[in-house]
Design an enzyme around this catalytic site. Structure first.
Site, mmCIF file in Angstrom:
data_model
loop_
_atom_site.group_PDB
_atom_site.id
_atom_site.type_symbol
_atom_site.label_atom_id
_atom_site.label_comp_id
_atom_site.label_asym_id
_atom_site.label_seq_id
_atom_site.Cartn_x
_atom_site.Cartn_y
_atom_site.Cartn_z
ATOM 1 N N LYS A 126 -3.222 -3.939 -4.894
ATOM 2 C CA LYS A 126 -2.522 -2.714 -4.481
ATOM 3 C C LYS A 126 -1.972 -2.008 -5.722
ATOM 4 C CE LYS A 126 1.204 -1.436 -1.181
ATOM 5 N NZ LYS A 126 2.168 -2.006 -0.210
ATOM 6 N N SER B 215 2.071 -0.097 4.278
ATOM 7 C CA SER B 215 1.604 0.723 3.175
ATOM 8 C C SER B 215 0.412 0.123 2.420
ATOM 9 C CB SER B 215 2.740 0.962 2.177
ATOM 10 O OG SER B 215 3.185 -0.279 1.626
ATOM 11 N N SER C 293 4.344 -4.275 5.521
ATOM 12 C CA SER C 293 3.285 -3.490 4.878
ATOM 13 C C SER C 293 2.021 -4.260 4.555
ATOM 14 C CB SER C 293 3.817 -2.837 3.592
ATOM 15 O OG SER C 293 4.642 -1.747 3.899
#
Lengths: 503, 116
Positions: free
Chosen positions: A76, A151, A175
């Site tokens: 990420k 996210s 997330s």
């Protein structure tokens, strides 16, 4: 998307590499080709690592360093990677190239994994749909009209689409687990402190935890074992003596006979009707494994999200104060007062959702409001943690759906922050209490065509969407948690892959 | 809790965020909705089982693994050097943020007109 169905797990790929049946460089090249071919519409990656092929070649030349040697992994884009831009999907950090790796990335490299690239996210990890990204939204591989969740939506979508077998995300309020559920993959948030946060761009430090997205529970267990452990750069990080991610159980999980699993009664009123059938079937499967299922009371569950939003916003407003165009971040020069330069830099650097949370955090910490909001949220957090602690005193695991329903359409909650925040109602509890939780695919919203049994085991899930079963355990009980998750995964049988996913 | 434009503008000032006149009303409405929702938090949460007040509760049960209470070496000097945009003679060089101060005017001589 068209291609071949995804099948290979990361451990299976590593075993093939170790046996000389597959070269790391060939696997990495295949993943890069798949990204080039399929990610234009999915947009799960924000950039590929140009050094990936060189690293894969090096892996092919050296002896295996771990059980996942030679396997590509995505990271990420709020986790620092030396020499590779880490923008957090924010204009504020556009062009920022970290001089050093995050601890987890350093450990990935040391274990012989190959960094394939960086994945998309909601700006600075603030969001539940991966729509709040300066790089543009990621789409759900099951249906491109839907969000992948967030996210860590880029990581989840990439693993689900078969572009990469493993990915790292971060989980502050769900997330990792929420996008894992929306995309039909495994998402693990370990106990707070299990994985170093050094090099993770901070959002809400008391809640942030790096998490893992994989195709199987065994892959998550193996990856966790490589990354966990104390780090001198993160004072909150350190596992108890004797802790291990995996026990002596095999890939089929642990013996679940007599394992006590609690299901909060409040859950049934929070979930959508499409989730009820799959949840009942999942609980039946657990019962079939020998688990004892009990309904319990979990008061204050509905207060968990407001408490989380207040606490996370408060911490975000302080953590992000450093991005002022002077100390960190893009600077917008304005003639006149220094404060004008700061305001202009932050105004242009941050997107709407980040500005909204900073403003809310400033409000709940401001003199005159702190007691009414921040202190009240902290009190609710303690109450909730106490209630969970009481349940876990008599049960090993708490089971719920990961989300109230399946993935929602792009844009449908973009301008309704309260509706967006509410989608985290079942995941924020683990962060507020610092506990480990895993989301395992628990089937699809409705039986697939041609499956008269009502089971969701057939390939071709067109029209039906994945849902996740969340299992949460006591602090440092990953061994039980992952053992049960693996047993459930095996009992459930193979999950369909999104149409067009690649191996 | 009712919010108004003055309060939201004050908060934005505290947060170092710009708020244009045209966006103020929308922002007030948005913040009002958020704050009203957050107000759903229990006014004085009590433990359902024990009836205890929040102040009587210990910290969350998720026991963190505590490190030893002993000093650690600080960041590696070479790592800091690599991270710094510029490093000179043992110091991190940072961009000039404040303008150079104006040179002090020369002190007037004896009998000089201070008010000139």
């Amino acid at each position: 998307m068209t291609g071949v169905p995804a099948a290979r797990s990361a451990l299976a790929a590593a075993q093939a590499i170790a046996a000389g049946e597959l070269r790391s460089s060939a696997l990495v090249q295949r993943c890069r080709d798949a990204v080039h071919e399929h990610d234009r519409e999915l947009h799960s990656f924000v950039r590929l690592d140009p050094a990936a092929m060189d690293r894969a070649d090096a892996c092919d030349r050296e002896a295996a360093r771990s059980v996942l040697h030679g396997v590509p992994v995505a990271v990420k884009d709020n986790i620092c990677t030396a020499g590779l831009e880490t923008s957090c999907a924010s204009r504020m950090l556009e062009g920022y190239v970290p001089p050093s790796d995050a601890t987890v990335v350093r450990r990935l490299r040391a274990a012989g994994l190959v960094l394939l690239g960086k994945t998309n996210l909601d700006e600075l990890a603030m969001g539940s749909s991966t729509e709040h990204s300066a790089a543009g939204p990621t789409r759900n591989p099951w249906d491109l009209r839907l969000t992948p969740g967030g996210s860590s939506g880029g990581s989840a979508a990439a693993v689900a689409a078969g572009l990469v077998p493993l990915a790292l995300g971060s989980d502050t309020g769900g997330s990792v687990r929420q996008p894992a559920a929306f995309c039909g993959v495994v998402g693990l948030k370990p106990t707070y402190g299990c994985l170093s946060r050094s090099g993770l761009v901070a959002f809400a430090s008391s809640l942030d935890q790096i998490g893992l997205l994989t195709r199987t529970v065994a892959d998550a267990t193996a990856l966790l074992g490589l990354l966990a452990g104390a780090d001198e750069h993160d004072a909150t990080c350190g596992c108890p003596a004797g802790w291990t991610a995996a026990g002596s159980a095999g890939p089929g999980g642990i013996d679940c006979r007599g394992l006590r699993v609690a299901v909060p009664r409040q859950v049934w009123s929070l979930i959508e009707s499409s989730c009820e059938g799959p949840l009942k079937r999942a609980l039946e499967l657990l019962r079939g494994l020998g688990c004892v299922i009990n309904e319990v009371e979990l008061p204050l569950l509905e207060a968990a999200v407001p408490a989380y939003v207040v606490l996370a916003a408060a911490e975000a407003s302080t953590n992000l104060a450093r991005f002022d165009g002077l100390r960190y971040g893009q600077r917008v020069e304005v003639a006149g007062r220094l404060a004008d330069t700061v305001r202009a830099s932050r105004g242009q650097g941050f997107g709407a959702e980040v500005r909204r949370r900073i403003l809310l955090g400033t409000f709940v910490l401001a003199a005159g409001f702190r007691q009414a909001y921040y202190d009240r949220a902290r009190a609710a957090q303690r109450q909730l943690a106490r209630a969970i602690g009481r349940i876990l005193a008599t049960h090993q695991v708490i089971a719920t759906p990961t989300t109230p329903g399946p993935a929602f359409p792009l844009g449908s909650r973009l301008h309704d922050p309260v509706a967006m925040y509410r989608s985290d109602v079942l995941t924020v509890t683990a962060n507020l209490a610092g506990l480990p939780a895993v989301s395992v695919p628990m089937g699809l919203t409705r039986p697939v065509q041609g499956d008269g049994s009502g089971e969701t085991r057939d390939i071709n899930g067109r029209g039906a969407l994945p849902l996740g079963l969340q299992l949460m355990a006591g602090a440092w009980q990953e061994q039980t948690l992952l053992g049960l998750a693996a047993a459930y995964e095996q009992a459930r049988g193979p999950m369909p892959a999104p149409v067009g996913a690649v191996a | 809790m009712r919010l108004d434009g003055a309060l939201v503008r004050h908060l934005a000032d505290l947060a170092g965020l710009p708020v244009g006149d045209s966006e103020l009303d929308g922002l007030v409405a948005e913040m009002q909705r958020l704050v009203s929702w957050v107000d759903l938090l229990p006014a004085e949460p009590r433990d359902v089982a024990s009836g205890a007040r929040p102040g009587e509760d210990p910290e969350p049960a998720a026991a963190m693994s505590l490190g030893k209470d002993e000093p650690h070496a600080c960041l590696d000097r070479e790592l800091v050097r690599q991270m710094a945009p510029s490093f000179d003679d043992g110091f991190v060089v940072v961009p000039c943020v404040l303008p150079e101060p104006e040179p002090e005017p020369e002190a007037p001589g004896p009998g000089g007109g201070a008010g000139a």
